[in-house]
Design a protein around this motif. Structure first.
Motif, PDB file in Angstrom:
ATOM      1  N   THR A  17       0.745  -1.284   0.076  1.00 11.28           N
ATOM      2  CA  THR A  17       0.040   0.122   0.203  1.00 11.28           C
ATOM      3  C   THR A  17       0.756   1.232   0.093  1.00 11.28           C
ATOM      4  OG1 THR A  17      -0.165   0.269   2.420  1.00 11.28           O
ATOM      5  CG2 THR A  17      -1.718  -1.125   1.341  1.00 11.28           C
ATOM      6  N   ILE A  70      -7.235   2.903  -0.313  1.00 15.49           N
ATOM      7  CA  ILE A  70      -7.166   1.735   0.544  1.00 15.49           C
ATOM      8  C   ILE A  70      -8.117   1.944   1.864  1.00 15.49           C
ATOM      9  CG2 ILE A  70      -4.862   1.097  -0.052  1.00 15.49           C
ATOM     10  CD1 ILE A  70      -4.165   2.246   2.889  1.00 15.49           C
ATOM     11  N   LEU A  92       1.682  -8.981   2.236  1.00 11.22           N
ATOM     12  CA  LEU A  92       1.014  -7.618   2.264  1.00 11.22           C
ATOM     13  C   LEU A  92       1.824  -6.702   3.194  1.00 11.22           C
ATOM     14  CD1 LEU A  92      -1.222  -5.345   2.522  1.00 11.22           C
ATOM     15  CD2 LEU A  92      -2.358  -6.593   4.313  1.00 11.22           C
ATOM     16  N   ASN A  94       1.795  -3.327   4.684  1.00 13.00           N
ATOM     17  CA  ASN A  94       0.783  -2.006   5.248  1.00 13.00           C
ATOM     18  C   ASN A  94       1.915  -0.859   5.435  1.00 13.00           C
ATOM     19  OD1 ASN A  94      -1.773  -2.935   5.126  1.00 13.00           O
ATOM     20  ND2 ASN A  94      -1.436  -4.064   6.894  1.00 13.00           N
ATOM     21  N   ASN A  95       2.043  -0.236   4.285  1.00 13.39           N
ATOM     22  CA  ASN A  95       3.082   0.982   4.287  1.00 13.39           C
ATOM     23  C   ASN A  95       2.565   2.313   4.166  1.00 13.39           C
ATOM     24  OD1 ASN A  95       5.796   2.252   3.338  1.00 13.39           O
ATOM     25  ND2 ASN A  95       4.598   2.619   1.433  1.00 13.39           N
ATOM     26  N   SER A 132      -4.996   0.217   7.167  1.00 13.77           N
ATOM     27  CA  SER A 132      -4.035  -0.933   7.408  1.00 13.77           C
ATOM     28  C   SER A 132      -5.074  -2.150   7.915  1.00 13.77           C
ATOM     29  CB  SER A 132      -2.955  -0.616   8.398  1.00 13.77           C
ATOM     30  OG  SER A 132      -2.272   0.448   7.846  1.00 13.77           O
ATOM     31  N   CYS A 135      -6.819  -3.516   4.891  1.00 15.27           N
ATOM     32  CA  CYS A 135      -5.950  -4.494   3.915  1.00 15.27           C
ATOM     33  C   CYS A 135      -5.763  -5.868   4.535  1.00 15.27           C
ATOM     34  CB  CYS A 135      -5.046  -3.773   3.718  1.00 15.27           C
ATOM     35  SG  CYS A 135      -4.944  -2.494   2.264  1.00 15.27           S
ATOM     36  N   THR A 136      -5.575  -5.454   6.035  1.00 13.31           N
ATOM     37  CA  THR A 136      -5.344  -6.966   6.670  1.00 13.31           C
ATOM     38  C   THR A 136      -6.641  -7.706   6.787  1.00 13.31           C
ATOM     39  OG1 THR A 136      -3.624  -5.716   8.232  1.00 13.31           O
ATOM     40  CG2 THR A 136      -4.749  -7.828   9.133  1.00 13.31           C
ATOM     41  N   ILE A 151       2.545 -10.700   6.772  1.00 17.86           N
ATOM     42  CA  ILE A 151       2.121  -9.310   6.566  1.00 17.86           C
ATOM     43  C   ILE A 151       3.337  -8.525   7.271  1.00 17.86           C
ATOM     44  CG2 ILE A 151       0.306  -7.501   7.604  1.00 17.86           C
ATOM     45  CD1 ILE A 151      -1.712  -9.819   7.323  1.00 17.86           C
ATOM     46  N   ASN A 153       3.791  -4.794   8.596  1.00 22.32           N
ATOM     47  CA  ASN A 153       3.394  -3.358   9.113  1.00 22.32           C
ATOM     48  C   ASN A 153       4.565  -2.385   9.208  1.00 22.32           C
ATOM     49  OD1 ASN A 153       0.715  -4.077   9.079  1.00 22.32           O
ATOM     50  ND2 ASN A 153       0.881  -4.860  10.937  1.00 22.32           N
ATOM     51  N   LEU A 192      -0.011   0.856  14.817  1.00 17.42           N
ATOM     52  CA  LEU A 192       0.423  -0.373  13.834  1.00 17.42           C
ATOM     53  C   LEU A 192       1.126  -1.465  14.801  1.00 17.42           C
ATOM     54  CD1 LEU A 192       1.633   1.583  10.678  1.00 17.42           C
ATOM     55  CD2 LEU A 192      -0.560   0.093  11.074  1.00 17.42           C
TER      56      LEU A 192
END
Ligand SMILES: NC(=O)c1ccc[n+]([C@@H]2O[C@H](COP(=O)([O-])OP(=O)(O)OC[C@H]3O[C@@H](n4cnc5c(N)ncnc54)[C@H](O)[C@@H]3O)[C@@H](O)[C@H]2O)c1
Length: 273
Positions: A17, A70, A92, A94-95, A132, A135-136, A151, A153, A192
């Motif tokens: 992301t 997102i 994934l 999560n950025n 985040s 998306c998770t 994943i 983060n 996060l």
């Protein structure tokens, strides 16, 4: 027993992301360099299209671009359906976050706690935390149901320590007019870490979830800012853009197969002081 193949990401889709932002681009290049297919989720379509071409010419990998928001579950579900037509999702990152560069954005008084608007609060929390989480929820649930996955983060050194606001101080301004790193940055980055621990223990057999806490990256900052911030870092410098890729590939690949729920600082030692 040991082989370089433990870092191999081939035959998998790895969602990033904010993938065409400053650090997201480096994540995508690292994934492609190890054979994975980067899936770029970013509002910025033109930057994503340029990155797509770069990845094709430098790594001979066909990335995919989805210029979506997102924070929309509906859009994420459409992306999920599209990716899984051709590739298994194996990771994934999560950025994405609203990442205010205090020295550059003229945030000044509006960034201060006393004046911080609910509009900015909602925007920052929505992208950094709700995005985040969604998306998770969407990609994590899918990976858990099918092939499993990893994943990562992206938090920050400022998920571990408070921002030192004096770093951003401008000469000859009253305290009430000094720019600060917004409160939401600390909240999103600390949140996060919570999401990491929750996710790591929620689907423990098929999904691993870990957190990277990067320090600041060299990006044409003023010399006066660099002098102040580098004095806070045992290595005496900011990171270079390519210094997080190794850790990201480690966490996404089977090289880290027994790592789950780890909060990893990569910050030149800043959080040791
Ligand atoms: N740059 C640093 O020095 C640094 C240091 C530590 C941690 N980080 C973290 O790394 C991550 C990336 O930082 P960066 O410097 O690349 O930021 P950036 O602003 O360059 O990139 C963020 C990207 O996210 C995208 N984005 C924002 N909202 C979105 C949404 N709703 N839907 C889809 N895409 C969206 C933007 O278009 C942008 O391309 C952030 O989480 C940041 O907190 C950065």
């Amino acid at each position: 027993m040991f082989s370089k193949s433990i870092f191999d990401l081939t035959h998998g889709a790895y969602i990033v992301t904010g993938g065409s932002g400053f650090l997201g681009r480096a994540h995508c290049h690292a994934i492609a360099a190890f054979g994975g297919t980067p899936i770029i989720l970013d509002l910025n379509k033109s930057a994503s299209d340029i990155l797509l071409e770069e990845i094709k010419s430098e790594h001979d990998v066909r990335a995919q671009v989805y210029p979506i928001d997102i924070t929309s579950k509906e859009e994420l579900l459409k992306v999920l359906a599209e990716i899984t037509k051709s590739l298994p999702i194996k990771g994934l990152v999560n950025n994405a976050a609203r990442n205010p560069v205090v020295s550059r954005t003229g945030l000044e008084t509006s960034s201060r706690l006393e004046n911080f608007s609910l509009e900015d609060w909602d925007k920052d929390i929505n992208v950094g935390l709700k995005g985040s989480f969604l998306c998770t929820q969407v990609f994590g649930s899918h990976m858990n149901e099918f092939q499993g996955g990893s994943i990562v983060n992206i938090s920050s050194d400022l998920g571990i320590i408070a921002p030192k606001q004096s770093l951003y101080k401008i000469e000859n301004k009253n305290e009430s007019e000094q720019p600060v790193k917004p409160v939401t940055y600390s909240i999103v980055k600390t949140g996060l870490i919570g999401l990491t621990r929750y996710t790591a223990s929620y689907w423990p057999t098929k999904i691993r979830c870990n957190c990277l806490c990067p320090g600041g990256i060299e990006n044409n900052q003023s010399q006066s800012f660099l002098n102040k911030v580098c004095a806070e870092i045992p290595l005496g410098r900011l990171a270079k853009l390519d210094e997080y890729g190794g850790a990201l590939i480690f966490l996404l690949s089977s090289a880290s197969s027994y790592m789950n729920g780890a909060i990893i600082s990569i910050d030149g030692g800043r959080t040791t002081w």
